[in-house]
Design a protein around this motif. Structure first.
Motif, PDB file in Angstrom:
ATOM      1  N   MET A 132       1.342  -5.594   8.566  1.00  0.00           N
ATOM      2  CA  MET A 132       0.531  -5.459   9.357  1.00  0.00           C
ATOM      3  C   MET A 132       0.607  -3.654   9.541  1.00  0.00           C
ATOM      4  O   MET A 132      -0.839  -3.555   9.638  1.00  0.00           O
ATOM      5  N   ARG A 133       1.592  -3.427   9.057  1.00  0.00           N
ATOM      6  CA  ARG A 133       1.703  -1.709   8.983  1.00  0.00           C
ATOM      7  C   ARG A 133       2.438  -0.961   7.786  1.00  0.00           C
ATOM      8  O   ARG A 133       3.233  -2.116   7.200  1.00  0.00           O
ATOM      9  N   VAL A 159       0.934  -1.274   0.472  1.00  0.00           N
ATOM     10  CA  VAL A 159      -0.056  -0.197  -0.166  1.00  0.00           C
ATOM     11  C   VAL A 159       1.008   1.442   0.577  1.00  0.00           C
ATOM     12  O   VAL A 159       1.503   1.181   1.163  1.00  0.00           O
ATOM     13  N   SER A 160       1.061   2.198  -0.754  1.00  0.00           N
ATOM     14  CA  SER A 160       1.495   3.153  -1.557  1.00  0.00           C
ATOM     15  C   SER A 160       1.471   3.932  -0.474  1.00  0.00           C
ATOM     16  O   SER A 160       2.154   4.989   0.065  1.00  0.00           O
ATOM     17  N   GLY A 161       0.099   4.420  -0.044  1.00  0.00           N
ATOM     18  CA  GLY A 161      -0.768   5.733   1.019  1.00  0.00           C
ATOM     19  C   GLY A 161      -0.770   6.744  -0.205  1.00  0.00           C
ATOM     20  O   GLY A 161      -1.010   8.194   0.280  1.00  0.00           O
ATOM     21  N   GLY A 162      -0.790   6.664  -1.357  1.00  0.00           N
ATOM     22  CA  GLY A 162      -1.343   7.585  -2.475  1.00  0.00           C
ATOM     23  C   GLY A 162      -2.546   7.163  -3.102  1.00  0.00           C
ATOM     24  O   GLY A 162      -3.325   7.047  -1.840  1.00  0.00           O
ATOM     25  N   ALA A 163      -2.712   7.141  -3.675  1.00  0.00           N
ATOM     26  CA  ALA A 163      -4.369   6.887  -4.593  1.00  0.00           C
ATOM     27  C   ALA A 163      -4.432   5.502  -3.859  1.00  0.00           C
ATOM     28  O   ALA A 163      -3.799   5.135  -3.957  1.00  0.00           O
ATOM     29  N   ALA A 164      -6.325   5.467  -4.010  1.00  0.00           N
ATOM     30  CA  ALA A 164      -6.040   4.233  -3.642  1.00  0.00           C
ATOM     31  C   ALA A 164      -6.426   2.674  -4.563  1.00  0.00           C
ATOM     32  O   ALA A 164      -5.819   1.702  -3.539  1.00  0.00           O
TER      33      ALA A 164
END
Length: 325
Positions: free
Chosen positions: A110-111, A14-19
């Motif tokens: 997990m994070r 998960v990049s933290g950017g677009a969904a």
């Protein structure tokens, strides 16, 4: 030589950017401190960038086949990064099929990478170390998480958020990564492997249900199950019990398709002859249910679906659960 890393999706990507934006395998590897210093050549391949809840048996089989080719081409070990939601099931599926001495190591996070204390880099570093460790050879599929090494047959996700989510309730970890050294403390016996060439069309058409027994369970969902499914796993109370009125329903189903009895507790084995009341393990096994042994319901469903997809009759299914349960 070296390690082939197959990157799927999941929290670790998960990049933290677009969904819908995901990190590639190269991105994941580049974020691991000390990975280059191991001196291990890394062949990174992107496979299926989806949450692990959307993975299929066919997806996992594709990875196993690609990993087998990588080992045939000289890879010392395999690492797969994926989401943790179905990691325990994917790992067990791999373990039933993996025919090589080269370690096949699954890991994830997990994070998310942008969170404080992201655990993905440490898990990937540990997984690569395990994948090239001589001591890990011949152990089949392994899960490397939180500097622990778990045998796929035993591991389970025990917590929704903890970085120490993966445990092995019945056995404990088979090893640890300590100061960069892989220390294997136990070598579980490898069980008989299943064919890797399962017909994909037949597999897609094979449906195996899982029913968890609950307080005051009326069992009405089972009425027409044999018309739509090829097998059933029952997660019973405790050592393998269900409400008394559900026993004849399950017995009727067991006469039409394989029905495997497991425990919903997450640890321990179902029993075979300790309790004798209606709905007890003795009653259910006497009605034709198959003893799932120490396999949890999720792993039992993986094994049963593969067996049903291969056309296995009840006798062969029961024998396989004796070996793997």
């Amino acid at each position: 030589m070296g390690v082939t890393l197959f990157a799927l999706g999941g929290t670790i990507s998960v990049s933290g950017g677009a969904a819908d934006e995901r990190l590639t395998g190269a991105d994941i590897a580049a974020a691991v401190p000390g990975l280059g210093g191991l001196g291990v050549p890394l062949d990174v391949r992107d496979v299926r960038a989806v949450p692990s809840g959307s993975l299929t048996f066919a997806d996992v089989l594709d990875v196993v086949q690609a990993a087998s080719r990588a080992v045939a081409d000289g890879a010392d070990g395999i690492v797969v990064t994926q989401g943790t939601d179905t990691l325990e099931e994917a790992a067990f599926l791999v373990d039933l099929l993996w025919r090589h001495d080269a370690p096949f190591v699954l890991t994830g996070a997990m994070r998310q990478p942008a969170m404080a204390g992201a655990d993905g880099p440490a898990n990937v570093l540990a997984a690569v170390r395990v994948a090239v460790a001589p001591a890990a050879r011949g152990l089949g599929a392994l899960v490397a998480f939180n500097d622990e090494v778990h045998a796929a047959r035993w591991t389970a996700k025990s917590h929704s958020t903890s970085t120490a989510a993966f445990v092995s309730p019945n056995a404990g970890p088979v090893g640890h990564v300590v100061e960069g050294r892989v220390r294997i403390l136990a070598r579980p016996e490898r069980r008989a492997l299943l064919p890797l060439d399962t017909d994909r069309t037949r597999l897609a058409a094979t449906r195996v249900a899982l029913h968890c027994a609950t307080l005051d369970d009326d069992g009405t969902t089972h009425t027409s199950l044999a018309d739509t499914h090829q097998g059933l796993v029952v997660a019973g109370f405790g050592v393998g019990h269900v409400p008394a009125h559900l026993a004849p329903v399950l017995g009727d189903l067991a006469a039409r398709m394989p029905v495997v009895l497991t425990s919903r507790t997450g640890g321990g084995s179902v029993l075979s002859h300790t309790y004798r009341a209606p709905g007890s393990e003795t009653d259910l096994l006497g009605r034709g249910l198959i003893d799932g042994g120490m396999l949890d319901p999720y792993k039992a469903r993986v094994l049963l679906r593969l067996l049903c997809a291969s056309g296995a009759e009840r006798t062969r299914v029961a024998a396989a659960f004796v070996q793997h349960g």
